[in-house]
Design a protein around this motif. Structure first.
Motif, mmCIF file in Angstrom:
data_model
loop_
_atom_site.group_PDB
_atom_site.id
_atom_site.type_symbol
_atom_site.label_atom_id
_atom_site.label_comp_id
_atom_site.label_asym_id
_atom_site.label_seq_id
_atom_site.Cartn_x
_atom_site.Cartn_y
_atom_site.Cartn_z
ATOM 1 N N PHE A 1 -24.013 -12.393 -4.742
ATOM 2 C CA PHE A 1 -24.569 -13.727 -5.813
ATOM 3 C C PHE A 1 -24.280 -13.280 -6.921
ATOM 4 C CE2 PHE A 1 -27.625 -15.405 -2.316
ATOM 5 C CZ PHE A 1 -26.662 -16.066 -1.645
ATOM 6 N N GLU A 2 -24.261 -11.998 -7.340
ATOM 7 C CA GLU A 2 -24.354 -11.650 -8.750
ATOM 8 C C GLU A 2 -22.862 -11.901 -9.312
ATOM 9 O OE1 GLU A 2 -25.269 -7.430 -9.473
ATOM 10 O OE2 GLU A 2 -27.157 -7.908 -8.579
ATOM 11 N N VAL A 3 -21.791 -11.546 -8.456
ATOM 12 C CA VAL A 3 -20.418 -11.935 -8.691
ATOM 13 C C VAL A 3 -20.192 -13.497 -8.839
ATOM 14 C CG1 VAL A 3 -17.976 -11.456 -7.663
ATOM 15 C CG2 VAL A 3 -19.634 -9.639 -7.843
ATOM 16 N N ALA A 4 -20.578 -14.160 -7.833
ATOM 17 C CA ALA A 4 -20.321 -15.561 -7.687
ATOM 18 C C ALA A 4 -21.111 -16.287 -8.615
ATOM 19 C CB ALA A 4 -20.736 -16.000 -6.374
ATOM 20 N N ALA A 5 -22.395 -16.000 -9.182
ATOM 21 C CA ALA A 5 -23.244 -16.825 -10.204
ATOM 22 C C ALA A 5 -22.315 -17.281 -11.418
ATOM 23 C CB ALA A 5 -24.422 -16.082 -10.653
ATOM 24 N N PRO A 6 -21.431 -16.270 -12.051
ATOM 25 C CA PRO A 6 -20.744 -16.724 -13.211
ATOM 26 C C PRO A 6 -19.406 -17.837 -12.725
ATOM 27 C CG PRO A 6 -20.438 -14.610 -13.146
ATOM 28 C CD PRO A 6 -21.582 -14.856 -12.096
ATOM 29 N N ASP B 1 -29.788 -19.292 -7.482
ATOM 30 C CA ASP B 1 -29.848 -20.498 -6.836
ATOM 31 C C ASP B 1 -28.600 -20.902 -5.854
ATOM 32 O OD1 ASP B 1 -32.053 -21.585 -8.186
ATOM 33 O OD2 ASP B 1 -30.901 -21.948 -10.101
ATOM 34 N N LEU B 2 -28.186 -19.460 -5.358
ATOM 35 C CA LEU B 2 -27.031 -19.612 -4.572
ATOM 36 C C LEU B 2 -27.646 -19.379 -2.870
ATOM 37 C CD1 LEU B 2 -24.417 -17.430 -6.711
ATOM 38 C CD2 LEU B 2 -24.267 -19.703 -5.974
ATOM 39 N N GLU B 3 -26.634 -19.958 -2.205
ATOM 40 C CA GLU B 3 -26.957 -19.355 -0.644
ATOM 41 C C GLU B 3 -25.636 -19.269 0.032
ATOM 42 O OE1 GLU B 3 -28.923 -23.037 0.903
ATOM 43 O OE2 GLU B 3 -27.045 -23.941 0.835
ATOM 44 N N CYS B 4 -25.452 -18.700 1.122
ATOM 45 C CA CYS B 4 -24.441 -18.533 2.060
ATOM 46 C C CYS B 4 -24.462 -19.296 3.228
ATOM 47 C CB CYS B 4 -24.487 -17.001 2.336
ATOM 48 S SG CYS B 4 -23.684 -15.750 1.279
ATOM 49 N N ALA B 5 -23.329 -20.125 3.484
ATOM 50 C CA ALA B 5 -23.267 -21.005 4.794
ATOM 51 C C ALA B 5 -21.873 -21.299 4.914
ATOM 52 C CB ALA B 5 -24.151 -22.243 4.274
ATOM 53 N N ASP B 6 -21.693 -21.293 6.368
ATOM 54 C CA ASP B 6 -20.548 -21.818 6.753
ATOM 55 C C ASP B 6 -19.148 -21.035 6.207
ATOM 56 O OD1 ASP B 6 -22.017 -23.435 8.448
ATOM 57 O OD2 ASP B 6 -21.909 -24.817 6.868
ATOM 58 N N GLY B 7 -19.346 -19.866 5.932
ATOM 59 C CA GLY B 7 -18.081 -18.998 5.355
ATOM 60 C C GLY B 7 -18.144 -19.426 3.944
ATOM 61 N N ARG B 8 -18.938 -19.960 3.153
ATOM 62 C CA ARG B 8 -18.916 -20.260 1.806
ATOM 63 C C ARG B 8 -20.306 -19.613 1.090
ATOM 64 N NH1 ARG B 8 -14.723 -23.326 1.302
ATOM 65 N NH2 ARG B 8 -14.768 -23.756 -0.923
ATOM 66 N N VAL B 9 -19.912 -19.720 -0.404
ATOM 67 C CA VAL B 9 -21.009 -19.560 -1.233
ATOM 68 C C VAL B 9 -21.215 -20.534 -1.974
ATOM 69 C CG1 VAL B 9 -22.005 -17.824 -2.838
ATOM 70 C CG2 VAL B 9 -20.515 -16.755 -1.031
ATOM 71 N N GLN B 10 -22.422 -20.921 -2.331
ATOM 72 C CA GLN B 10 -22.555 -22.194 -2.649
ATOM 73 C C GLN B 10 -24.109 -22.379 -3.268
ATOM 74 O OE1 GLN B 10 -22.160 -24.088 0.962
ATOM 75 N NE2 GLN B 10 -24.152 -24.645 1.496
ATOM 76 N N ALA B 11 -23.996 -23.561 -4.515
ATOM 77 C CA ALA B 11 -25.344 -23.711 -5.165
ATOM 78 C C ALA B 11 -26.118 -24.492 -4.201
ATOM 79 C CB ALA B 11 -24.949 -24.669 -6.334
ATOM 80 N N ARG B 12 -27.491 -23.885 -4.274
ATOM 81 C CA ARG B 12 -28.150 -24.659 -3.084
ATOM 82 C C ARG B 12 -28.747 -26.049 -3.307
ATOM 83 N NH1 ARG B 12 -32.422 -20.813 -3.587
ATOM 84 N NH2 ARG B 12 -31.701 -19.641 -1.961
ATOM 85 N N ARG B 13 -28.747 -26.251 -4.819
ATOM 86 C CA ARG B 13 -29.125 -27.874 -4.847
ATOM 87 C C ARG B 13 -27.740 -28.586 -5.031
ATOM 88 N NH1 ARG B 13 -32.036 -25.262 -8.622
ATOM 89 N NH2 ARG B 13 -34.341 -25.092 -7.992
ATOM 90 N N ASN B 14 -26.505 -28.103 -4.931
ATOM 91 C CA ASN B 14 -25.292 -28.885 -5.070
ATOM 92 C C ASN B 14 -24.207 -28.035 -4.068
ATOM 93 O OD1 ASN B 14 -23.103 -30.455 -5.643
ATOM 94 N ND2 ASN B 14 -22.975 -29.713 -7.634
ATOM 95 N N PRO B 15 -24.390 -28.271 -2.727
ATOM 96 C CA PRO B 15 -23.409 -27.386 -1.786
ATOM 97 C C PRO B 15 -22.056 -27.709 -2.278
ATOM 98 C CG PRO B 15 -25.293 -28.353 -0.632
ATOM 99 C CD PRO B 15 -25.346 -28.963 -1.877
ATOM 100 N N SER B 16 -21.577 -28.732 -2.629
ATOM 101 C CA SER B 16 -20.093 -28.751 -2.945
ATOM 102 C C SER B 16 -19.593 -28.109 -4.041
ATOM 103 C CB SER B 16 -19.976 -30.605 -3.428
ATOM 104 O OG SER B 16 -20.799 -30.435 -4.462
ATOM 105 N N ASN B 17 -20.462 -27.435 -4.896
ATOM 106 C CA ASN B 17 -20.154 -26.544 -5.994
ATOM 107 C C ASN B 17 -20.123 -25.198 -5.139
ATOM 108 O OD1 ASN B 17 -19.706 -25.093 -8.212
ATOM 109 N ND2 ASN B 17 -21.494 -25.171 -8.801
ATOM 110 N N GLY C 1 -21.125 -20.983 -12.187
ATOM 111 C CA GLY C 1 -22.149 -21.611 -13.215
ATOM 112 C C GLY C 1 -23.525 -21.925 -12.801
ATOM 113 N N VAL C 2 -23.829 -21.206 -11.778
ATOM 114 C CA VAL C 2 -25.455 -21.091 -11.408
ATOM 115 C C VAL C 2 -26.090 -19.679 -11.572
ATOM 116 C CG1 VAL C 2 -25.431 -23.558 -10.484
ATOM 117 C CG2 VAL C 2 -24.881 -21.354 -9.278
ATOM 118 N N SER C 3 -27.279 -19.743 -11.667
ATOM 119 C CA SER C 3 -27.927 -18.320 -11.433
ATOM 120 C C SER C 3 -27.858 -17.989 -9.943
ATOM 121 C CB SER C 3 -29.337 -18.476 -12.221
ATOM 122 O OG SER C 3 -29.979 -19.164 -11.058
ATOM 123 N N ALA C 4 -27.930 -16.654 -10.127
ATOM 124 C CA ALA C 4 -27.833 -16.051 -8.811
ATOM 125 C C ALA C 4 -29.098 -16.197 -7.800
ATOM 126 C CB ALA C 4 -27.942 -14.448 -8.687
#
Lengths: 319, 700
Positions: free
Chosen positions: B499-504, B512-528, B507-510
């Motif tokens: 998450f530390e690597v993916a956050a920048p 606010d991230l989650e892992c799902a279906d093979g992706r790292v995504q913004a929890r409130r906006n999974p398309s990001n 463009g969201v804070s670490a």
């Protein structure tokens, strides 16, 4: 096991000669492997009877003729045998597990050594191995004989032999033929062997005549129902006439050093129709002369019930 | 991350956890690709074999190995393992040879003379010999029972016996040992404690613990008997050193059954009483049993962890016998104590004339058992039970019985798990635990897959080596509650780095991230989102490695259970056929419901086997075991296994182990079912035709 030479004889005579020279016969090998591994025998040579031609025919249509190398599975599965000699097919089906029946042979089943845990323990030098005492007397004898015991108290492990004897079968060897009942010997006659086979003598098959109008069954009492030796068992052949027993053969397994014919039980059913009462009477008669040891009193009642169930089953009654 | 914030994954959204997860190593086991200790074959490997004393109590007077030494192919001989034997089967000497056959012949050629001493091999034979009986352990609580008998509605007095049972692991104990230089070595061991064996065996061979690598990738059963490499382990190491070659030493079935442990017996004389309303009033009992040569012994009687038992006097006596020493056997002491307690309770209920189910509900300590008893009663159809045992006649009689259990199953601290994520997206998790057969490897992979949002196939889980992070032995049902929290913490730590690597990048804070279906995504906006691989590509070139430590808040100790057994008794043969078993078992958060069900079913099978077949038979005159084989040491076969309905009864959201508890109450419930069917009480296990006809005779 010890190191031994391996022989694939081309004829029965060659096999017999090898047995005279300190060889031991191999058919299915189920029993032989265990006696070799326990070093109960240390033969110079293992003689593979399966290399011989013949001894593999099975006939159940006009009388019973089974070669010594026929597997128990074939005996259990044969339709004509199952119709005319039901007790024999049922006894074969009751042996061991499918794996054992696929490999084990009729000859091996008749000639196998006893399962007595003292005999099977290489460290215990019992009577049967030339020692001074039967350890079952003072030890644990829960699986031992209630008939015909002494000085050794083994039970004969065969299921098939009692069923064949109930059909008055004869055993054929490379030297002679004789009633199968006479093939087996009590320890009081010969404590070291369970049968009369001489050195160099090979069982080649069994035969029995057709018995029209007979009904038969084999019942086996086991501790573990799926796979076990007989704690007690009973083969019954009934010759019926007008709904009554004209003649009967009742032979017990798992209770004596030889297949144990119960003339008392036979007499109890003669001339009577088979009912639960008759069957019960026969069961009681069968065990009246039983001589249980310290740990196998339970086999007396169990054997009475085996006779009862076998009679009812042979007569086609629900049990 | 603060410990108290960590929770197990919500089953409503989880992909694997708390679901039914097929074993990740199932295909390897089915195809034979899985390598057990038995399968290990090293270049130049020799075979070891142990000479065992045939006498139950003896001293070695002389030992002559010259004939064995002279045999071609014999490479090493040890003749000083022990100068005394306290049971038939104790290790005396050993050889290593080119083949197993030569090793056996060489053992046979060793000549030993013994000074044979008198022996005692059974509890009954030894309990009247003061030299063989230890000081009794006494339990004294509440009023003296002798003052209470007169107030009771029912009093029973009887003798009970549970025999010694064997572990009967299908893979015997054994080891393949290779020296990698003078003071470094590798050992493949069939064990339930790779780290424990590394410590114990290194100590026995006088090398440093870190210089011995112990490997057990797969094992064929341990049940409590495989915590140590045993005498055979150190003997194998010594043979390998003497011969200068690797040595394989696997025990045969005889050795396995006489020398590698057993579960002790329990003989009890008991007087007990119940009130008219079904409350247990008092118990007075003397108990005896043997753990082998030592005098310490005890079983869980009375079963006070389930039942409220107010007025108790018991005396437990350990009896020293010339038999192989006991080892932990799946819930040590509990199946015996449970059978004794639950049978006494059932007898009293019958004598007072109350429903045994209602009596149990009156006497249990906590409400959970009442709920479980109701659930089990519904599952088996308790209302169909025989209302008047003994009043029905006929050849085949059916009946039902029940019994309750409890166990700990909480975790132990000290487990360390490592998770590595490569810049290529590969994921590896390693922990120095082992799979006793319960499915450890599968949940280790599943926990990581769940938190990283990956398919389980993407996670390579490595266990079964002492080179991996510290973890304890698999005993006491503690493995899952010890291992799983550390794995979870390692997975979360590794995810935090991602998450530390993916956050920048996103463009969201670490946070606010989650892992799902093979992706790292913004929890409130999974398309990001970014694919897992895209994030991993930005990791340092060597990837990352994170360590997780045990976390107390993810686990909890204490389970409850209740089992119901229906049997059919063939009163003419004495055969008892199990018809159906309903097993209600609490285990907290079930990481893998399929594995939990398997564990319950396995426990029930072993419990039925105890009820109907298992009985180590020692011969008084010869001092030898009569059934050191699988011909006369009988166990339940596939055809005897009835319908078994596991009911996973989750009472909380923490992880608790349940390897042992399902085996505890089955034998008692089976015996109670036989009574319910027939009115005949069998107080000696196993319930065989012999016990049946003996009980009939005793009654008449």
């Amino acid at each position: 096991m010890n190191n031994f030479a391996w022989l694939e004889p081309k004829s029965v005579d060659e096999a017999a000669e090898a047995l005279k020279q300190g060889g031991i016969a191999l058919a299915g090998g189920i029993d032989l492997l265990t006696v070799l591994k326990e070093r109960l025998v240390e033969p110079q040579q293992v003689v593979n009877l399966k290399s011989l031609p013949g001894m593999r025919s099975l006939e159940g249509r006009n009388g019973l003729r089974i070669g010594a190398l026929v597997t128990l599975d074939r005996i259990a599965a044969d339709e004509e045998l199952g119709r005319n000699f039901a007790a024999v097919a049922q006894a074969a089906a009751s042996v061991g597990s499918p794996q054992i029946r696929n490999v084990g042979t009729l000859g091996g089943n008749l000639c196998q050594r006893p399962r007595c845990w003292y005999f099977r323990d290489a460290e215990v030098h019992c009577l049967k191995k030339g020692g001074a005492a039967c350890y079952a007397v003072a030890g644990n004898n829960e699986y031992h004989a209630i008939f015909g015991g002494g000085p050794c108290h083994i039970v004969h492990p065969s299921d098939v032999a009692p069923a064949l004897i109930a059909f008055d079968a004869e055993v054929i060897t490379n030297r002679r033929r004789m009633p199968l009942q006479e093939f087996f010997v009590l320890p009081s006659e010969n404590v070291r062997a369970e049968n009369v086979l001489e050195i160099g003598e090979i069982v080649t098959g069994v035969e029995a005549g057709m018995r029209p109008g007979t009904f038969s069954a084999y019942v086996k009492m086991q501790e573990r129902p799926s796979f076990d030796w007989a704690l007690s068992g009973c083969a019954v052949v009934l010759q019926m006439n007008g709904g009554r027993v004209q003649d009967a053969r009742i032979v017990l397994s798992g209770v004596a050093p030889i297949p144990w014919r119960s003339r008392e039980a036979e007499a109890a059913v003669k001339g009577r129709a088979i009912s639960e009462v008759t069957a019960d009477d026969a069961g009681q008669a069968a065990v009246r002369a039983a001589q249980p040891m310290t740990d196998n009193r339970f086999k007396v009642k169990l054997t009475a019930n085996a006779v009862k169930i076998a009679l009812l089953k042979a007569a086609g009654q629900r049990v | 991350m603060p410990q108290e914030q960590v929770r197990w994954n919500d089953p409503k959204t989880s992909r694997y956890l708390n679901k039914r997860i097929p074993r990740v190593d199932g295909p390897d086991k089915v195809t034979g690709a899985a390598k057990y200790t038995y399968d290990i074959a090293l270049p130049g490997m020799l075979y070891g074999k142990i000479l065992r004393c045939p006498h139950a109590n003896a001293r070695v007077e002389s030992i002559d190995v010259s004939a064995a030494k002279a045999m071609p192919g014999v490479r090493a001989i040890i003749d000083d393992i022990s100068k005394t034997a306290r049971f038939a089967g104790q290790e005396i000497a050993a050889v290593a040879a080119d083949t197993e056959e030569i090793a056996r012949d060489a053992i046979h050629a060793i000549r030993v003379t013994y000074d044979v001493q008198p022996h005692v091999v059974n509890t009954r034979a030894g309990r009247n010999d003061p030299d063989r009986v230890g000081d009794p352990a006494e339990l004294s609580e509440g009023a003296d029972p002798s003052t209470l008998w007169s107030q009771a509605a029912a009093v029973i007095e009887a003798e009970y016996y549970v025999p010694v049972r064997e572990h009967l692991s299908l893979e015997t104990h054994g080891i393949v040992f290779r020296w990698d230089g003078d003071d470094k070595a590798t050992a493949w061991v069939s064990t339930q404690a790779v780290h424990g064996v590394a410590g114990g065996l290194a100590n026995a061979l006088r090398i440093q613990r870190q210089d011995l690598t112990v490997i057990c990738n797969h094992m064929g059963g341990g049940f409590g008997s495989k915590f140590s490499a045993g005498t055979e382990g150190s003997v194998c190491g010594r043979l390998a050193r003497l011969a200068g070659k690797p040595v394989k030493l696997m025990l045969d079935r005889y050795e396995e059954q006489v020398a590698t442990g057993n579960g002790p017996d329990a003989l009890m004389q008991c007087k007990a009483a119940m009130t008219a309303d079904g409350k247990l009033l008092a118990i007075e009992a003397d108990l005896w049993g043997t753990n082998g040569p030592g005098k310490r012994w005890g079983v869980a009687f009375p079963y006070r962890t389930v039942y409220n038992l107010p007025n108790i006097r018991t005396r437990s006596h350990g009896v020293s016998t010339n038999t192989g020493g006991a080892r932990a056997l799946r819930a040590p002491g509990h199946p015996q104590g449970n059978f004794l307690t639950e049978t006494v309770l059932d007898e009293l209920a019958a004598k007072v004339g109350l429903d045994p189910l209602e009596v149990r509900k009156k006497n249990v300590l906590r409400a959970v058992w009442r709920e479980q008893l109701d659930a089990g009663a519904k599952g088996i159809g308790w209302e169909r039970r025989n209302k008047t045992p003994g009043a029905v006649s006929g050849r085949y009689l059916r009946g039902m019985g029940c019994a309750c259990n409890t166990w700990g199953g909480g975790g132990r601290g000290g487990s360390r798990c490592d998770v590595r994520i490569g810049s290529d997206g590969s994921v590896w998790v390693g922990i120095g635990t082992q799979d006793l057969g319960t499915g450890t490897r599968t949940y280790v992979a599943a926990i990581v897959a769940e938190d990283l949002g990956l398919p389980i196939e993407r996670v390579h889980a490595e266990i079964g080596s002492s080179k991996l992070g510290q973890s304890g032995g698999s005993g006491g049902s503690v493995t899952t509650a010890s291992v799983a929290p550390a794995v979870k913490m390692a997975a979360l730590a590794a995810r935090a780095r991602l998450f530390e690597v993916a956050a920048p990048m996103l463009g969201v804070s670490a946070g606010d991230l989650e892992c799902a279906d093979g992706r790292v995504q913004a929890r409130r906006n999974p398309s990001n989102s970014l694919s897992f691989e895209q994030v991993c590509a930005k990791l340092p070139p060597g990837g990352i490695e994170e360590r997780g430590e045990w976390n107390r808040s993810l686990q909890q100790s204490g389970v409850a259970g209740a089992q119901f057994v229906e049997v059919e008794v063939d009163t003419w043969t004495g055969n008892v056929r199990p018809i159906k078993v309903v097993a209600v078992q609490d285990c907290g958060y079930a990481l893998n419901r399929l594995a939990v069900e398997s564990q319950i079913i396995g426990g029930v099978i072993q419990g039925l086997s105890m009820a109907l077949f298992e009985d180590r038979k020692m011969d008084d005159p010869t001092g030898r075991m009569l059934n050191p084989d699988m011909e006369n040491y009988k166990v339940l076969g596939a055809l005897e296994v009835p319908e078994i309905v596991p009911i996973v009864f989750e009472t909380h959201d923490k992880v608790t182990g349940l390897g042992e508890p399902p085996v505890i109450p089955t034998a008692a419930a089976t015996g109670n079912a036989v009574f319910n069917a027939t009115g005949i009480r069998i107080r000696t296990l196993p319930i065989t035709p012999r016990r049946w006809f003996d009980a009939l005779e005793e009654q008449s």
